[in-house]
Design a protein around this motif. Structure first.
Motif, short mmCIF file in Angstrom:
data_model
loop_
_atom_site.label_atom_id
_atom_site.label_comp_id
_atom_site.label_asym_id
_atom_site.label_seq_id
_atom_site.Cartn_x
_atom_site.Cartn_y
_atom_site.Cartn_z
N THR A 1 -8.05 -8.25 -4.93
CA THR A 1 -7.03 -7.58 -4.15
C THR A 1 -6.88 -7.92 -2.77
O THR A 1 -7.34 -6.97 -2.17
CB THR A 1 -6.89 -6.33 -4.61
N PRO A 2 -6.47 -8.83 -2.32
CA PRO A 2 -6.48 -9.04 -0.82
C PRO A 2 -5.14 -8.18 -0.42
O PRO A 2 -4.04 -8.10 -0.91
CB PRO A 2 -6.13 -10.64 -0.79
N TYR A 3 -5.36 -7.66 0.98
CA TYR A 3 -4.06 -7.07 1.38
C TYR A 3 -3.79 -7.67 2.97
O TYR A 3 -4.76 -7.93 3.63
CB TYR A 3 -4.61 -5.59 1.66
N GLN B 1 1.03 1.49 -4.76
CA GLN B 1 0.83 2.78 -4.40
C GLN B 1 0.66 2.58 -2.76
O GLN B 1 -0.08 2.21 -2.40
CB GLN B 1 -0.29 3.69 -4.96
N MET B 2 1.47 3.39 -2.26
CA MET B 2 1.59 3.31 -0.60
C MET B 2 1.40 4.63 -0.12
O MET B 2 2.17 5.69 -0.49
CB MET B 2 2.85 2.75 -0.26
N HIS B 3 0.40 4.84 0.66
CA HIS B 3 0.25 6.06 1.26
C HIS B 3 0.52 6.12 3.12
O HIS B 3 0.44 4.83 3.39
CB HIS B 3 -1.26 6.50 0.96
N VAL C 1 -1.40 -3.09 6.04
CA VAL C 1 -1.40 -2.17 5.11
C VAL C 1 -2.55 -1.92 4.39
O VAL C 1 -2.96 -0.93 3.61
CB VAL C 1 -0.59 -2.74 3.95
N LYS C 2 -3.78 -2.63 4.83
CA LYS C 2 -5.10 -2.29 4.44
C LYS C 2 -5.62 -0.98 4.45
O LYS C 2 -5.57 -0.41 5.70
CB LYS C 2 -6.10 -3.28 5.11
N GLY C 3 -6.07 -0.19 3.63
CA GLY C 3 -6.58 1.02 3.42
C GLY C 3 -5.50 1.91 3.21
O GLY C 3 -5.57 3.38 3.13
N LEU D 1 3.84 -11.63 2.90
CA LEU D 1 2.84 -11.40 1.91
C LEU D 1 2.34 -9.84 2.12
O LEU D 1 1.74 -9.75 3.40
CB LEU D 1 1.91 -12.33 1.59
N VAL D 2 2.31 -8.71 1.40
CA VAL D 2 1.71 -7.70 1.79
C VAL D 2 0.35 -7.43 1.07
O VAL D 2 -0.70 -6.86 1.34
CB VAL D 2 2.72 -6.33 1.32
#
Length: 121
Positions: A58-60, A82-84, A64-66, A47-48
Motif C-alpha cells: 500500500t504505497p502512499y 479512510q482519511m484523517h 497523505v502518508k500517515g 496519485l494518492v
C-alpha cells in the motif's frame, strides 16, 4: 470498459475525517492493483495511494502518508480510503481506478465521476 463509482465525499472542517468508497467493475477486481487519485482545482490529477491485489502493498504519496488508509474488499469489488486529519490542501475531486502494478498508471483512460471533498479551514 471499466466502470467506477466513487462516493463518500463532502464538506468537512480541517482536522476532520471522511471515508471514501469506490465500486469497481469491468475487470477482474481481485487481479488488479487499485489506486486513488485526486484532482484539485487548476491542478493535474495525482496519485494518492494504491493497494495491491491482496492488500499486501500500500504505497502512499508523501502528502497523505500517515493520514490516509487505503483498503479493499475483494468479495464486493470495492476499494476504500479512510482519511484523517484533513487539511484544506486535501480539497479535490477523488477518483479510483484499476492501475498497473509496475507504475500505478490506469489500465484504461476511463474514469468515474469522482467524489468531491472540500475541507474548510
Amino acid at each position: 470498459q471499466v466502470q467506477l463509482v466513487e462516493s463518500g465525499g463532502g464538506l468537512v472542517q480541517a482536522g476532520g475525517s471522511l471515508r471514501l468508497s469506490c465500486a469497481a467493475s469491468g475487470r477482474t477486481f481481485n487481479a488488479y492493483t487499485m489506486a486513488w487519485f485526486r484532482q484539485a482545482p487548476g491542478k493535474e490529477r495525482e496519485l494518492v495511494a494504491a493497494i495491491s491485489w491482496n492488500g499486501g502493498n500500500t504505497p502512499y504519496a508523501d502528502s497523505v502518508k500517515g493520514r490516509f488508509i487505503i483498503s479493499r474488499d475483494n468479495v464486493n469489488n470495492k476499494v476504500f480510503r479512510q482519511m484523517h486529519s484533513l487539511q484544506p490542501e486535501d480539497t479535490a475531486v477523488y477518483y479510483c481506478n484499476f492501475v498497473r502494478s509496475r507504475n500505478y498508471q490506469p489500465v484504461e483512460d476511463s474514469w468515474g465521476q469522482g467524489t468531491q471533498v472540500i475541507v474548510s479551514s
